[in-house]
Design a protein around this motif. Sequence first.
Motif, PDB file in Angstrom:
ATOM      1  N   UNK A  14      38.779  48.484 -11.685  1.00 41.41           N
ATOM      2  CA  UNK A  14      38.322  47.671 -10.561  1.00 41.41           C
ATOM      3  C   UNK A  14      39.111  48.009  -9.305  1.00 41.41           C
ATOM      4  N   UNK A  15      40.421  48.198  -9.437  1.00 39.56           N
ATOM      5  CA  UNK A  15      41.210  48.568  -8.269  1.00 39.56           C
ATOM      6  C   UNK A  15      40.784  49.935  -7.725  1.00 39.56           C
ATOM      7  N   UNK A  16      40.379  50.828  -8.630  1.00 38.74           N
ATOM      8  CA  UNK A  16      39.870  52.114  -8.168  1.00 38.74           C
ATOM      9  C   UNK A  16      38.591  51.915  -7.371  1.00 38.74           C
ATOM     10  N   UNK A  17      37.729  51.023  -7.864  1.00 40.40           N
ATOM     11  CA  UNK A  17      36.509  50.707  -7.124  1.00 40.40           C
ATOM     12  C   UNK A  17      36.857  50.080  -5.780  1.00 40.40           C
ATOM     13  N   UNK A  18      37.860  49.199  -5.777  1.00 36.97           N
ATOM     14  CA  UNK A  18      38.247  48.557  -4.528  1.00 36.97           C
ATOM     15  C   UNK A  18      38.815  49.561  -3.534  1.00 36.97           C
ATOM     16  N   UNK A  85      42.074  35.054  -5.159  1.00 39.31           N
ATOM     17  CA  UNK A  85      41.641  34.705  -3.800  1.00 39.31           C
ATOM     18  C   UNK A  85      40.397  35.482  -3.348  1.00 39.31           C
ATOM     19  N   UNK A  86      40.331  36.818  -3.592  1.00 46.08           N
ATOM     20  CA  UNK A  86      39.075  37.507  -3.260  1.00 46.08           C
ATOM     21  C   UNK A  86      37.890  37.012  -4.073  1.00 46.08           C
ATOM     22  N   UNK A  87      38.134  36.584  -5.315  1.00 44.23           N
ATOM     23  CA  UNK A  87      37.035  36.042  -6.119  1.00 44.23           C
ATOM     24  C   UNK A  87      36.509  34.742  -5.506  1.00 44.23           C
ATOM     25  N   UNK A  88      37.425  33.881  -5.042  1.00 42.30           N
ATOM     26  CA  UNK A  88      37.012  32.633  -4.389  1.00 42.30           C
ATOM     27  C   UNK A  88      36.233  32.936  -3.116  1.00 42.30           C
ATOM     28  N   UNK A  89      36.787  33.830  -2.291  1.00 36.91           N
ATOM     29  CA  UNK A  89      36.102  34.190  -1.051  1.00 36.91           C
ATOM     30  C   UNK A  89      34.727  34.799  -1.314  1.00 36.91           C
ATOM     31  N   UNK A  90      34.672  35.806  -2.206  1.00 39.06           N
ATOM     32  CA  UNK A  90      33.407  36.506  -2.428  1.00 39.06           C
ATOM     33  C   UNK A  90      32.372  35.599  -3.084  1.00 39.06           C
ATOM     34  N   UNK A 118      21.548  45.578   2.434  1.00 40.50           N
ATOM     35  CA  UNK A 118      21.357  45.684   0.986  1.00 40.50           C
ATOM     36  C   UNK A 118      22.674  45.978   0.274  1.00 40.50           C
ATOM     37  N   UNK A 119      23.532  46.794   0.884  1.00 40.64           N
ATOM     38  CA  UNK A 119      24.852  47.055   0.305  1.00 40.64           C
ATOM     39  C   UNK A 119      25.659  45.764   0.231  1.00 40.64           C
ATOM     40  N   UNK A 120      25.625  44.978   1.301  1.00 45.26           N
ATOM     41  CA  UNK A 120      26.308  43.682   1.336  1.00 45.26           C
ATOM     42  C   UNK A 120      25.861  42.817   0.170  1.00 45.26           C
ATOM     43  N   UNK A 121      24.548  42.699  -0.012  1.00 41.08           N
ATOM     44  CA  UNK A 121      23.998  41.837  -1.057  1.00 41.08           C
ATOM     45  C   UNK A 121      24.439  42.306  -2.445  1.00 41.08           C
ATOM     46  N   UNK A 122      24.365  43.602  -2.708  1.00 41.66           N
ATOM     47  CA  UNK A 122      24.759  44.133  -4.016  1.00 41.66           C
ATOM     48  C   UNK A 122      26.238  43.871  -4.279  1.00 41.66           C
ATOM     49  N   UNK A 123      27.082  44.135  -3.286  1.00 43.31           N
ATOM     50  CA  UNK A 123      28.521  43.943  -3.456  1.00 43.31           C
ATOM     51  C   UNK A 123      28.853  42.497  -3.788  1.00 43.31           C
ATOM     52  N   UNK A 124      28.258  41.559  -3.057  1.00 36.93           N
ATOM     53  CA  UNK A 124      28.625  40.160  -3.268  1.00 36.93           C
ATOM     54  C   UNK A 124      27.947  39.531  -4.480  1.00 36.93           C
ATOM     55  N   UNK A 125      26.939  40.179  -5.029  1.00 40.20           N
ATOM     56  CA  UNK A 125      26.399  39.741  -6.314  1.00 40.20           C
ATOM     57  C   UNK A 125      27.291  40.207  -7.457  1.00 40.20           C
ATOM     58  N   UNK A 126      27.839  41.409  -7.355  1.00 37.36           N
ATOM     59  CA  UNK A 126      28.590  42.020  -8.459  1.00 37.36           C
ATOM     60  C   UNK A 126      30.051  41.583  -8.486  1.00 37.36           C
ATOM     61  N   UNK A 131      35.375  39.977 -10.965  1.00 39.35           N
ATOM     62  CA  UNK A 131      36.787  39.628 -10.767  1.00 39.35           C
ATOM     63  C   UNK A 131      37.210  38.499 -11.694  1.00 39.35           C
ATOM     64  N   UNK A 132      36.372  37.491 -11.849  1.00 39.13           N
ATOM     65  CA  UNK A 132      36.720  36.380 -12.743  1.00 39.13           C
ATOM     66  C   UNK A 132      36.846  36.874 -14.181  1.00 39.13           C
ATOM     67  N   UNK A 133      35.891  37.686 -14.633  1.00 42.22           N
ATOM     68  CA  UNK A 133      35.931  38.192 -16.005  1.00 42.22           C
ATOM     69  C   UNK A 133      37.167  39.044 -16.251  1.00 42.22           C
ATOM     70  N   UNK A 134      37.501  39.885 -15.284  1.00 41.55           N
ATOM     71  CA  UNK A 134      38.665  40.754 -15.467  1.00 41.55           C
ATOM     72  C   UNK A 134      39.976  39.975 -15.370  1.00 41.55           C
ATOM     73  N   UNK A 135      39.992  38.924 -14.553  1.00 39.78           N
ATOM     74  CA  UNK A 135      41.183  38.077 -14.503  1.00 39.78           C
ATOM     75  C   UNK A 135      41.435  37.440 -15.874  1.00 39.78           C
TER      76      UNK A 135
END
Length: 281
Positions: A14-18, A85-90, A118-126, A131-135
């Motif tokens: 995930x950090x690599x993706x980030x 915090x990014x999970x809460x924000x996103x 469309x990129x915005x929508x995909x990012x904020x859906x995924x 992040x919650x699952x990986x946490x």
Amino acid sequence: MERYRRIGPGLTGVFAVFSGLAFLAFLAFLALYVVGGHTDQIFSWTILPARTAGFLGAAYAGALVLFAGALHDRVWARARISVLPPAVFSGAMLVATLMHLEKFHLDSPEVLPRAIAWLWLVVYVVVPPALVALFLRQQRRPGADPAPDEPLPVPLKLVMGVLAALMTGFGVALFAEPSGTPWPWTLTPLTGRATAAWLLGLGWALVQGLVDGDRARLRPGFAAIGVTALLDLLASVRYRDSMDWTGTASWSYVLAVAAIAAMAAAALLSFPGGERAGRAR
């Protein structure tokens, strides 16, 4: 067996993706902060007044600093400030997006704003559920957190507590009723909820910092909050004509942001040399 919990393969991915998303966030910073008056052409939705774009751009710059500071540390206790915090924000931003989907350039005849929307929508859906699952997955890894090396001083904890309450309170109020919450510049329902999403994420970061109680774990968070506050102060000067200086809202806002910048600077400058911070690597 490792003594301390370290970042597992999933979170490293995930950090690599980030790292890639950080580049996109940098572009968002440019679009929102540097040339915020052209969001109708180069962003996922049109943002007016440009003062709101300045705030959002400053927040994205802070997010870049947060991830850059956390990416180099493989001890989970010092990296997790960059996850919840990014999970809460996103998550809040996803809800705001879905509530106002008609405002986005999803059907724009122009290729660039349509692609960005469309990129915005995909990012904020995924991103939020990932992040919650990986946490949760990372929290179940074997090992323990290192003992706090640099406990938070009481004055710093008090300031963090007050700021966390203010950010969370205004974040909840803005998200629930954007038009009915006092704010120093004009907000639409969408921009009000987008602003609220960042306030909730920053408030959560401060609460998490109080729970962790260790400045060594909060260096990326303090740096990110400081950059966001400093850039937002500059935006208040740049877009001063968009703010109402006749009442107390604008002056109170500027003083609060200045206090946040001062808190972050004081916290960072008072850190010990770093010898102890390297022990648990």
